[in-house]
Scaffold this motif. Structure first.
Motif, PDB file in Angstrom:
ATOM      1  N   GLY A 242       2.754   1.530  -3.351  1.00  0.00           N
ATOM      2  CA  GLY A 242       1.938   1.438  -4.543  1.00  0.00           C
ATOM      3  C   GLY A 242       2.410   0.464  -5.660  1.00  0.00           C
ATOM      4  O   GLY A 242       2.153   0.731  -6.887  1.00  0.00           O
TER       5      GLY A 242
ATOM      6  N   SER B  38      -6.482  11.777  -0.146  1.00  0.00           N
ATOM      7  CA  SER B  38      -6.654  10.578  -0.563  1.00  0.00           C
ATOM      8  C   SER B  38      -5.669   9.718  -0.662  1.00  0.00           C
ATOM      9  O   SER B  38      -4.240  10.255  -0.629  1.00  0.00           O
ATOM     10  CB  SER B  38      -7.268  10.462  -1.928  1.00  0.00           C
ATOM     11  OG  SER B  38      -6.340  11.093  -2.880  1.00  0.00           O
ATOM     12  N   LEU B  39      -5.630   8.402  -0.470  1.00  0.00           N
ATOM     13  CA  LEU B  39      -4.290   7.553  -0.679  1.00  0.00           C
ATOM     14  C   LEU B  39      -3.543   7.798  -1.854  1.00  0.00           C
ATOM     15  O   LEU B  39      -2.378   7.830  -1.964  1.00  0.00           O
ATOM     16  CB  LEU B  39      -4.720   6.146  -0.337  1.00  0.00           C
ATOM     17  CG  LEU B  39      -3.841   5.061  -0.361  1.00  0.00           C
ATOM     18  CD1 LEU B  39      -2.805   5.084   0.758  1.00  0.00           C
ATOM     19  CD2 LEU B  39      -4.307   3.650  -0.530  1.00  0.00           C
ATOM     20  N   GLN B  40      -4.290   7.860  -3.129  1.00  0.00           N
ATOM     21  CA  GLN B  40      -3.711   8.075  -4.397  1.00  0.00           C
ATOM     22  C   GLN B  40      -2.725   9.458  -4.457  1.00  0.00           C
ATOM     23  O   GLN B  40      -1.906   9.530  -5.122  1.00  0.00           O
ATOM     24  CB  GLN B  40      -4.758   8.283  -5.248  1.00  0.00           C
ATOM     25  CG  GLN B  40      -5.652   6.747  -5.484  1.00  0.00           C
ATOM     26  CD  GLN B  40      -6.388   6.653  -4.548  1.00  0.00           C
ATOM     27  OE1 GLN B  40      -6.596   7.394  -3.752  1.00  0.00           O
ATOM     28  NE2 GLN B  40      -7.101   5.447  -4.450  1.00  0.00           N
ATOM     29  N   SER B  41      -3.254  10.329  -3.511  1.00  0.00           N
ATOM     30  CA  SER B  41      -2.517  11.799  -3.649  1.00  0.00           C
ATOM     31  C   SER B  41      -1.000  11.556  -3.377  1.00  0.00           C
ATOM     32  O   SER B  41      -0.124  12.287  -3.714  1.00  0.00           O
ATOM     33  CB  SER B  41      -2.998  12.979  -2.970  1.00  0.00           C
ATOM     34  OG  SER B  41      -2.918  12.417  -1.471  1.00  0.00           O
ATOM     35  N   TYR B  42      -0.701  10.439  -2.448  1.00  0.00           N
ATOM     36  CA  TYR B  42       0.759  10.253  -2.064  1.00  0.00           C
ATOM     37  C   TYR B  42       1.478   9.231  -2.835  1.00  0.00           C
ATOM     38  O   TYR B  42       2.540   8.955  -2.527  1.00  0.00           O
ATOM     39  CB  TYR B  42       0.646   9.515  -0.520  1.00  0.00           C
ATOM     40  CG  TYR B  42       0.066  10.510   0.403  1.00  0.00           C
ATOM     41  CD1 TYR B  42       0.802  11.457   0.998  1.00  0.00           C
ATOM     42  CD2 TYR B  42      -1.450  10.361   0.952  1.00  0.00           C
ATOM     43  CE1 TYR B  42       0.331  12.102   2.223  1.00  0.00           C
ATOM     44  CE2 TYR B  42      -1.656  11.084   1.877  1.00  0.00           C
ATOM     45  CZ  TYR B  42      -0.871  12.260   2.256  1.00  0.00           C
ATOM     46  OH  TYR B  42      -1.318  12.962   3.493  1.00  0.00           O
ATOM     47  N   ILE B  43       0.807   8.630  -3.831  1.00  0.00           N
ATOM     48  CA  ILE B  43       1.616   7.757  -4.866  1.00  0.00           C
ATOM     49  C   ILE B  43       2.030   8.292  -6.238  1.00  0.00           C
ATOM     50  O   ILE B  43       1.114   9.260  -6.718  1.00  0.00           O
ATOM     51  CB  ILE B  43       0.474   6.656  -4.991  1.00  0.00           C
ATOM     52  CG1 ILE B  43       0.647   5.837  -3.608  1.00  0.00           C
ATOM     53  CG2 ILE B  43       1.128   5.657  -5.953  1.00  0.00           C
ATOM     54  CD1 ILE B  43      -0.563   4.460  -3.871  1.00  0.00           C
TER      55      ILE B  43
ATOM     56  N   LYS C 266       0.760  -1.289   0.008  1.00  0.00           N
ATOM     57  CA  LYS C 266       0.033  -0.106   0.117  1.00  0.00           C
ATOM     58  C   LYS C 266       0.806   1.175  -0.074  1.00  0.00           C
ATOM     59  O   LYS C 266       0.637   2.251  -0.541  1.00  0.00           O
ATOM     60  CB  LYS C 266      -1.065  -0.102   1.259  1.00  0.00           C
ATOM     61  CG  LYS C 266      -2.362   0.094   0.811  1.00  0.00           C
ATOM     62  CD  LYS C 266      -3.314   0.322   1.848  1.00  0.00           C
ATOM     63  CE  LYS C 266      -4.570   0.113   1.430  1.00  0.00           C
ATOM     64  NZ  LYS C 266      -5.085  -0.734   0.579  1.00  0.00           N
TER      65      LYS C 266
ATOM     66  N   HIS D 197       9.053   8.548  -2.784  1.00  0.00           N
ATOM     67  CA  HIS D 197       7.759   9.577  -2.783  1.00  0.00           C
ATOM     68  C   HIS D 197       7.576  10.625  -1.981  1.00  0.00           C
ATOM     69  O   HIS D 197       6.696  11.296  -1.869  1.00  0.00           O
ATOM     70  CB  HIS D 197       6.354   8.880  -3.126  1.00  0.00           C
ATOM     71  CG  HIS D 197       6.338   7.699  -4.202  1.00  0.00           C
ATOM     72  ND1 HIS D 197       6.144   8.185  -5.396  1.00  0.00           N
ATOM     73  CD2 HIS D 197       6.232   6.435  -4.139  1.00  0.00           C
ATOM     74  CE1 HIS D 197       6.352   7.108  -6.234  1.00  0.00           C
ATOM     75  NE2 HIS D 197       6.309   6.238  -5.515  1.00  0.00           N
TER      76      HIS D 197
END
Length: 458
Positions: A246, A453-458, A243, A272
């Motif tokens: 990513g 959101s989780l995606q904003s860290y990837i 997670k 990241h």
């Protein structure tokens, strides 16, 4: 299928599958310790094992063979021995020097594992906890006091090795890895230490000819890296690592075991700029009379993740996710063992600077006052009322830092930890946990807690 994981059931199941077509092989890496124990039976029955061979699995599990491999690679491990009788256990423990970590061989979750501090404790353990025999020996390791524990998950195809994640535990070595909070990437290790951990992991993965996943646990004491254990399988940290970075780590491992090369996945190191903190969730409140001090036997029943750009905020989020109400003001109770007194000064000073009030039991209070900190005093339970448990139950304490050592001190302070648990007062039983909590509180007070959101860290 919903069948027991025994050799007989699994072989029946494979027979049924083979009636439908050709069997390429089976994967034993995704079910913890149980499938690894089945690998030999499957191999004897002529079933191909995909990925790491049963012999390499045995090499990592067998103490003598593994020690020989580490010696060949020039890697260190804590002083250790295998005892097949009570007399042997006593001799090995005395040779290594107390305290020692003792456990039955081939167990999962640290079951039956204890930190043994003297001969009387060892005799009690052997008489009550385990039967020591030639068939079921116990493993004895030197206990590395105040060491930092590190978990590493890696992928290997026999030629290349990719380090998926290096996790630094927040609690010191001796707390089971499933119970310890951890940070990915490490939050306090030097770059050269991280580079050396990566090198050692690569060397071991290639020496074991790992196909698929591998987990290594290290302890770092005074800059020296010790290998605690190697598991040639997926560990419980893989979903967390996947997670954070990513990447579908388990899926890639399965494809590598089926013959694809690691290079074809073009995996990049995690750069990241984000920090993830895993925190364990415990069921203590549901079990009256259970002590909440963490040790080598795993007790958590779940985990949560805090994700942010800094360690302090990620830790604060992990605490909130685990159901801990982190206070931003109020009274903090501090009571620590002698060896922790110097280490608790900095977090205690930071709390005072943030406007918290500090109270402590006699010894800790005197020490902190000598360091120039303003600290109130409160009775231990044994010293009579009003004492610390009364204060917690009356809502006068918002945070507890309590570290302890030795059977008697543990028993004496159990009512305090229990009261904190029942009154939902956050409590930390290690100095490392207390330090991280103070950083997290500081981050919350500065208003750095944001939702993304989780995606904003990837």
């Amino acid at each position: 299928y919903f069948e027991p994981l025994t050799a007989e059931d699994v072989l029946e199941l494979i027979d049924l599958e083979m009636s439908k077509g050709t069997l390429l092989g089976v994967i034993v890496q995704f079910g913890g310790q149980t499938p690894l124990k089945l690998a030999d039976d499957l191999e004897r029955a002529g079933i191909p094992i995909l990925g790491t061979s049963p012999d390499a699995i045995d090499l990592a599990e067998d103490r003598d063979r593994f020690s020989a491999l580490l010696g060949k690679l020039g890697l260190k491990q804590p002083p250790n021995g295998i005892a097949r009788s009570a007399a042997e256990a006593k001799a090995i423990a005395e040779k290594i020097g107390y305290p020692v970590v003792i456990r039955p061989s081939y167990v999962l979750g640290g079951r039956g594992m204890e930190i043994v501090r003297d001969t009387a404790h060892l005799e009690r353990y052997i008489n009550e906890a385990v039967i020591v025999s030639g068939k079921s020996p116990v493993l004895i390791d030197g206990y590395l006091r105040d060491a930092i524990e590190v978990d590493v998950d890696a992928l290997c195809d026999g030629k290349d090795v990719v380090i998926c994640g290096i996790m630094e535990h927040i609690e010191e070595a001796g707390v089971h890895s499933g119970d310890s909070a951890c940070s990915l990437p490490p939050y306090s290790l030097k770059p050269e230490t991280i580079a050396e951990i990566e090198r050692q992991t690569r060397d071991m993965a290639l020496a074991l000819n790992v196909g698929g996943l591998m987990n290594v646990q290290y302890a770092i004491q005074d800059g020296t890296i010790y290998v605690l254990e190697v598991n040639p399988r997926a560990s419980r940290t893989v979903p967390f690592v996947a997670k954070v970075i990513g990447e579908p780590v388990a899926k890639i491992a399965a494809k590598v075991m089926a013959g694809e090369s690691l290079a074809s996945f073009n995996l990049k190191p995690n750069a990241h700029g984000r920090v993830a903190v895993k925190e364990a969730v415990f069921p203590f409140a549901r079990f009256p009379g259970v002590d909440t001090v963490l040790g080598p036997e795993m007790r958590s029943t779940g985990e949560v993740m805090g994700l942010d750009r800094s360690f302090a905020v990620a830790f604060a989020k992990s605490q909130l996710g685990g159901g801990t109400k982190v206070p931003t003001s109020g009274t903090v109770f501090v009571s620590v063992k002698d060896s922790d007194k110097t280490k608790i000064v900095a977090p205690a000073k930071k709390l005072l600077d943030m406007g918290f009030k500090l109270i402590a039991t006699g010894g800790t209070q005197r020490y902190l006052e000598e360091q120039g900190l303003k600290v109130g005093t409160i009775n231990k339970v044994l010293e009579g009322r009003p004492h610390i448990v009364d204060a917690i139950k009356n809502g006068e304490v918002q945070l507890v830092f309590n570290t302890t050592e030795g059977a008697q001190a543990l028993a004496d302070s159990m009512s305090l930890r229990r009261a904190a648990l029942m009154m939902k007062v956050p409590y930390y039983t290690t100095v490392a946990g207390a330090r991280a909590a103070v950083e997290g509180i500081d981050a919350i007070r500065k208003g750095q807690l944001e939702v993304a959101s989780l995606q904003s860290y990837i």
